[in-house]
Design a protein around this motif. Structure first.
Motif, short mmCIF file in Angstrom:
data_model
loop_
_atom_site.label_atom_id
_atom_site.label_comp_id
_atom_site.label_asym_id
_atom_site.label_seq_id
_atom_site.Cartn_x
_atom_site.Cartn_y
_atom_site.Cartn_z
N UNK A 7 6.26 -4.55 0.26
CA UNK A 7 6.18 -5.99 -0.01
C UNK A 7 7.57 -6.61 0.04
N UNK A 8 8.53 -5.94 -0.53
CA UNK A 8 9.92 -6.45 -0.48
C UNK A 8 10.37 -6.64 0.97
N UNK A 21 0.84 -1.20 0.00
CA UNK A 21 0.00 0.00 0.00
C UNK A 21 0.88 1.25 0.00
N UNK A 22 0.33 2.37 -0.51
CA UNK A 22 1.07 3.64 -0.40
C UNK A 22 1.31 3.97 1.07
N UNK A 23 2.35 4.63 1.45
CA UNK A 23 3.27 5.30 0.55
C UNK A 23 4.43 4.43 0.07
N UNK A 24 4.70 3.30 0.73
CA UNK A 24 5.86 2.49 0.37
C UNK A 24 5.60 1.58 -0.82
N UNK A 77 -0.34 -1.55 -7.88
CA UNK A 77 0.81 -1.57 -8.77
C UNK A 77 1.16 -3.03 -9.07
N UNK A 78 0.32 -3.70 -9.88
CA UNK A 78 0.56 -5.11 -10.17
C UNK A 78 1.93 -5.36 -10.80
N UNK A 79 2.36 -4.56 -11.78
CA UNK A 79 3.70 -4.80 -12.34
C UNK A 79 4.80 -4.68 -11.28
N UNK A 80 4.68 -3.71 -10.38
CA UNK A 80 5.67 -3.56 -9.31
C UNK A 80 5.65 -4.72 -8.34
#
Length: 143
Positions: free
Chosen positions: A71-72, A63-66, A100-103
């Motif tokens: 997730x990483x 989730x925003x902001x990170x 941000x599925x690609x991210x």
């Protein structure tokens, strides 16, 4: 007079060997599944340490902001909490602010996650990308 017999307190766990347990490297055919708001590293690691497959829920974590970097961090935390297999859930549902599925997919690949659970709408494009990187994909169909 005879003394009462003591019952054995030894517990022998039954191991269920299936195609799923062998494919995922888990002891029991139990998959936690992605769960919004609770699918963090601690739960995933606990399930994996108990012999099942724990799952980090990407839409809860990234989730925003990170965003994807959160997730990483969660994947890295899970790696510190368990040496057992675990996965990441990607739920493909229409929501107000598109994730941000690609991210998310990029982080899963870069962090070496080997198992992904998808859920929601048609996951064809996501599955193609993940399989190109040797990731085992389980699509969850909810009823």
């Amino acid at each position: 007079r005879t003394l009462p017999r003591r019952r054995s307190t030894t517990f022998v766990a039954m191991v269920l060997k299936t195609k799923l347990t062998e494919a995922l490297g888990i002891k029991y055919p139990v998959i936690q599944g992605g769960m919004h708001y609770v699918g963090y590293a601690e739960l995933a690691a606990a399930v994996s340490n108990a012999g099942g497959l724990g799952i980090i829920t990407s839409l809860t974590v990234a989730q925003p902001p990170k965003g994807k970097e959160a997730l990483r961090e969660e994947i890295r935390k899970c790696k510190k909490l368990t040496d057992k297999p675990f996965g990441v859930n990607i739920t493909l549902l229409p929501v107000g602010v598109p994730p941000d599925y690609p991210g998310i997919i990029q982080v899963i690949i870069e962090e070496g996650v080997k198992i992904v659970e998808t859920a929601g709408r048609n996951p064809d494009e996501v599955i193609k990308t993940l399989k190109q990187h040797g990731i085992f994909v389980i699509h969850k169909c909810v009823a």
